[in-house]
Design an enzyme around this catalytic site. Structure first.
Site, mmCIF file in Angstrom:
data_model
loop_
_atom_site.group_PDB
_atom_site.id
_atom_site.type_symbol
_atom_site.label_atom_id
_atom_site.label_comp_id
_atom_site.label_asym_id
_atom_site.label_seq_id
_atom_site.Cartn_x
_atom_site.Cartn_y
_atom_site.Cartn_z
ATOM 1 N N SER A 119 0.605 -0.791 -0.358
ATOM 2 C CA SER A 119 0.074 0.276 -0.087
ATOM 3 C C SER A 119 0.902 1.492 0.187
ATOM 4 O O SER A 119 0.656 2.061 -0.197
ATOM 5 C CB SER A 119 -1.104 0.349 1.130
ATOM 6 N N HIS A 148 1.039 3.398 7.296
ATOM 7 C CA HIS A 148 0.893 4.972 5.966
ATOM 8 C C HIS A 148 1.181 6.273 6.333
ATOM 9 O O HIS A 148 1.426 6.460 7.288
ATOM 10 C CB HIS A 148 -0.922 4.404 5.968
ATOM 11 N N ASP A 167 -7.752 5.684 4.976
ATOM 12 C CA ASP A 167 -8.119 5.221 5.419
ATOM 13 C C ASP A 167 -8.891 4.588 6.605
ATOM 14 O O ASP A 167 -9.635 3.264 7.048
ATOM 15 C CB ASP A 167 -6.912 4.611 6.376
#
Lengths: 180, 167
Positions: free
Chosen positions: A57, A96, A123
């Site tokens: 990701s 992230h 998210d």
């Protein structure tokens, strides 16, 4: 008879002594690894100072199998930082980037929204149901350093446990058979 | 003493030490790069500005981004992640950072930008404080290395103001 008994005794005594030395040196290896890990925990202030990237990701920045060094300081969290966070009800931490920050005037609490560089949307779908923001306590650390590929060792070992046992067996054999 | 296992072990240890040392040196060499990036951001127009049903202000705008980030690249740079964030203060929040647009620059050749774009992420306030609000647009960059330490910095452009009325 006496001669055989003497030899057996000498072999036995040597083996016990050797066994002890090997046991001690094995213990040294294990404890020094533990010491290094705990020391890193103290220095970085993060409960897991090193994490392995498991998903794509954050590609192309971080690929699966890369490792990240984390640091958790008192500094406030700001947009653009790459953080590792735990979502309630999920075991595996996520790495992230922070894209939105709202810091409260009176309490100093923060509301944070994250997104993977390679993901299309933010998210919120990954968070617990109904959760819109991450708070400070969800965040385990921020990524400060990067090392490619090294994490593959742990990925392979968790996914193919047989390799782990072969490796541990081989290392153990090496320690036991080495004489120096 | 000089068994196969012993030699293999010594070779492996030596190779790994050298590799680790080279990674550390590559990362350290980034400290000798003193970049001088430049950037300018203009607001072309506010597309719309309204209050969401549950009370948060949301605005859509079109940006004009010009930047030269070539000097940020070194031989240890894998990519540069850049984003533009609106930053402002409200009565409840001492800091609001809302990312509006981002991009990944994979190579030095692509580090000279001229982009006109609407905001990629929603510009939503926590509450209804955006009318006539003064805000900064900040270009942040995050240098992601091939190995080692990551660098980040920013350029703040201030003096932007949102419209007085919803429309």
């Amino acid at each position: 008879m006496g001669w055989i008994g003497d030899t057996a005794d000498s072999i036995k005594s040597i083996q016990i002594r050797q066994l002890l030395t090997q046991g001690v040196s094995l213990g040294m290896i294990v404890t020094s690894a533990l010491i290094i890990w705990k020391a890193l925990m103290c220095i970085t202030g993060s409960e897991s100072p090193v994490v392995v990237v498991l998903s794509g990701s954050m590609e192309p920045g971080f690929k699966r199998g890369d490792i990240l060094f984390l640091h958790m300081s008192k500094d406030p969290i700001r947009a653009g930082e790459i953080v590792v966070f735990n979502v309630d009800g999920r075991e595996i931490p996520i790495v992230h980037r922070v894209i939105k920050v709202h810091e409260r005037q009176d309490t100093g609490e923060v509301d944070v929204l994250t997104k993977g560089d390679n993901n299309y949307g933010d998210d919120r779908l990954l968070y617990a149901q109904g959760q819109l923001w991450l708070q400070r306590h969800h965040i385990m650390g921020r990524a400060v350093g990067f090392l490619p590929y090294v994490g593959w060792v742990t990925i392979i070992m968790t996914e193919k446990p047989i390799i782990k046992y072969i490796l541990i067996g081989a290392l153990g054999l090496l320690v036991i058979t080495s004489k120096d | 003493m000089h068994s196969f296992g012993y030699r293999a072990n010594a070779l492996l240890t030596f190779a790994l030490t050298i590799l680790a040392l080279m990674c550390a040196l590559a990362s350290f060499s980034d400290n000798f790069n003193f970049p001088s990036p430049s950037a300018e951001i203009q607001i072309v127009k506010f597309n719309w500005f309204q209050k969401q049903p549950h009370g948060n202000d949301e605005v859509s705008l079109t940006l004009n981004i010009t930047a030269d980030l070539q000097s940020l690249f070194t031989w240890n740079t894998k990519q540069i992640f850049i984003f533009v964030a609106a930053e402002y203060e409200t009565p409840q929040n001492s800091l609001n950072q809302v990312s509006l647009w981002d991009a990944i620059i994979p190579e030095k050749e692509h580090a000279k930008l001229w982009i006109q774009t609407a905001n990629k992420y929603r510009f939503v306030d926590q509450g209804s404080n955006l009318r006539g609000k003064e805000f900064n647009l900040t270009l942040h960059w995050h240098v992601m290395p091939k190995t080692g330490k990551m660098f980040a910095d920013k350029l703040v452009m201030s003096g932007f103001r949102l419209p007085e009325e919803h429309r």
